[in-house]
Design a protein around this motif. Structure first.
Motif, mmCIF file in Angstrom:
data_model
loop_
_atom_site.group_PDB
_atom_site.id
_atom_site.type_symbol
_atom_site.label_atom_id
_atom_site.label_comp_id
_atom_site.label_asym_id
_atom_site.label_seq_id
_atom_site.Cartn_x
_atom_site.Cartn_y
_atom_site.Cartn_z
ATOM 1 N N THR A 1 4.198 5.653 -5.309
ATOM 2 C CA THR A 1 4.490 5.785 -6.919
ATOM 3 C C THR A 1 3.511 5.701 -7.766
ATOM 4 N N THR A 2 2.197 5.442 -7.566
ATOM 5 C CA THR A 2 1.083 5.681 -8.301
ATOM 6 C C THR A 2 0.640 7.318 -8.682
ATOM 7 N N ARG A 3 0.630 7.582 -10.145
ATOM 8 C CA ARG A 3 -0.247 8.679 -10.343
ATOM 9 C C ARG A 3 -0.825 8.580 -11.745
ATOM 10 N N GLU A 4 -1.446 9.586 -12.353
ATOM 11 C CA GLU A 4 -2.241 9.265 -13.378
ATOM 12 C C GLU A 4 -1.436 9.648 -14.850
ATOM 13 N N GLY B 1 -4.758 9.017 -18.612
ATOM 14 C CA GLY B 1 -5.624 9.262 -17.439
ATOM 15 C C GLY B 1 -5.522 8.023 -16.646
ATOM 16 N N ASN B 2 -4.946 6.903 -17.164
ATOM 17 C CA ASN B 2 -4.986 5.718 -16.384
ATOM 18 C C ASN B 2 -3.828 5.598 -15.422
ATOM 19 N N PHE B 3 -3.874 4.803 -14.541
ATOM 20 C CA PHE B 3 -2.785 5.013 -13.264
ATOM 21 C C PHE B 3 -1.332 4.445 -13.846
ATOM 22 N N ALA B 4 -0.408 4.978 -13.464
ATOM 23 C CA ALA B 4 0.648 4.768 -14.122
ATOM 24 C C ALA B 4 1.835 4.834 -12.937
ATOM 25 N N THR B 5 3.065 4.457 -13.230
ATOM 26 C CA THR B 5 4.176 4.479 -11.968
ATOM 27 C C THR B 5 4.972 5.718 -12.689
ATOM 28 N N GLY B 6 4.962 6.040 -13.948
ATOM 29 C CA GLY B 6 5.716 7.088 -14.378
ATOM 30 C C GLY B 6 4.797 7.924 -14.938
ATOM 31 N N MET C 1 0.806 -1.367 -0.064
ATOM 32 C CA MET C 1 -0.019 -0.030 0.179
ATOM 33 C C MET C 1 0.767 1.274 0.031
ATOM 34 N N ALA C 2 1.993 1.211 1.148
ATOM 35 C CA ALA C 2 2.903 2.541 0.823
ATOM 36 C C ALA C 2 3.481 2.452 -0.366
ATOM 37 N N ARG C 3 3.754 1.707 -1.166
ATOM 38 C CA ARG C 3 4.421 1.582 -2.346
ATOM 39 C C ARG C 3 3.552 2.219 -3.509
ATOM 40 N N ASN D 1 0.723 -2.803 -14.625
ATOM 41 C CA ASN D 1 1.098 -2.045 -13.289
ATOM 42 C C ASN D 1 0.940 -3.168 -12.166
ATOM 43 N N SER D 2 2.239 -3.960 -11.965
ATOM 44 C CA SER D 2 2.183 -5.258 -11.230
ATOM 45 C C SER D 2 2.215 -4.997 -9.642
ATOM 46 N N GLU D 3 2.404 -3.528 -9.287
ATOM 47 C CA GLU D 3 2.347 -3.223 -7.843
ATOM 48 C C GLU D 3 0.952 -3.161 -7.405
ATOM 49 N N LEU D 4 -0.002 -2.578 -8.395
ATOM 50 C CA LEU D 4 -1.345 -2.348 -8.173
ATOM 51 C C LEU D 4 -1.907 -3.814 -7.977
#
Lengths: 197, 197
Positions: free
Chosen positions: A53-56, A61-66, A47-49, B4-7
């Motif tokens: 790291t997650t943003r739009e 508009g999908n969730f992304a890490t970058g 959950m913390a990760r 998104n493997s963390e999700l």
């Protein structure tokens, strides 16, 4: 209970999740405390990760890490088809079905005069831009079959008129659906869209 | 999703909680990701803190942050009454009712020949010790009104016979209960334990 305030804080936070109330939050926390090492610590870590790291995705508009999500950065998904959905949950549902191979555009909601949600709030201008820039052949509107979803679909179709082919998901009897349990609207739509066998 | 493997890891871990499945876990995670800053980060933090600090009270088996729980360390709770419960959820239920002012002893389950749960597994020897050491006047058995709970209650009562007064929760019609919806066993128990008005 009042004795251990950290436990109580955790239960209060869990109880705010959709689908959980105070009672089920207590049950979940009890379960987690019993499995502190095997389940609770990994869950807290995951959950913390994700929170960090997650943003739009700036593009869709999908969730992304970058800055851009995995679908927008994958060249394989650039097949000229763009699927427009209301939110990320709908994108996930499409991905689970596993039948769409193109890219997505997440509107982030539906138009609503009451809630003062206009096209600017919904990433609709960004959609018009993408259609011009990404060599899109077809825009598939996969909005919910609700009044709000369909109103938004019509508005989006108007905006894109003449620029690109716009289609929308077919309406009809769901797979496994029994006529007896279907609403009149669905039966009507299925009849109007009947196909020759 | 697979992108998104963390999700996905987070959803899998959430889906293991009691009362949640894959679908509701996805919904909860979506909700959390949308409220990363306000809800997800605090929840992750609270969970990590509880996972790190919570352990079993060496005295009674309740959850504690130190060697002994807040109830065992509170002198106000040393009134000579000891309430025996199956697990911490039952202790929480008693505390919510707010009517018991003594201390607790959490057995950690019920006797079960099938599952090879004997008195040693259940903190029953520790209970006998506590009765001798803590100047207990009365042991109140608050075990579940199930076959396993009542078997365990009888065993505990046998062990404590002659050392201390042993009582158990009354059985009868629950507050707000309608006779029409009560099982025969409860009606029978309520009739046998009838009181003069």
């Amino acid at each position: 209970m009042k004795a251990n305030s950290e436990l109580e804080t955790l239960i209060d936070l869990m109880a705010k999740l959709p689908g959980l109330g105070p009672r089920s939050a207590r049950r979940a926390v009890l379960h987690l405390v019993r499995k502190r090492a095997q389940q609770m610590a990994p869950l807290a870590g995951a959950m913390a990760r994700v929170a960090e790291t997650t943003r739009e995705c700036l593009n869709c508009g999908n969730f992304a890490t970058g800055e851009r999500c995995a679908i927008c950065t994958s060249e394989k998904r650039a097949n000229g088809e763009l699927c427009v959905v209301e939110d990320v949950a709908d994108l996930w549902a499409m991905e689970r079905a596993g039948v769409f191979k193109g890219r997505y555009h997440v509107l982030g909601g539906t138009l609503s005069a009451l809630d003062a949600v206009g096209p600017e709030e919904l990433r609709i201008p960004a959609l018009v831009e993408r259609v011009a820039e990404e060599r899109i052949r077809e825009v598939i509107l996969a909005l919910n079959a609700t009044v709000e979803g369909q109103t938004t679909a019509h508005y989006v179709a108007d905006q894109l008129e003449g620029r690109v082919t716009v289609t929308s998901l077919a309406q009809g009897v769901p797979i496994g659906g029994e006529l007896d349990y279907l609403d009149d609207g669905t039966i009507g739509a299925a009849l109007r869209a009947r196909k020759s066998l």
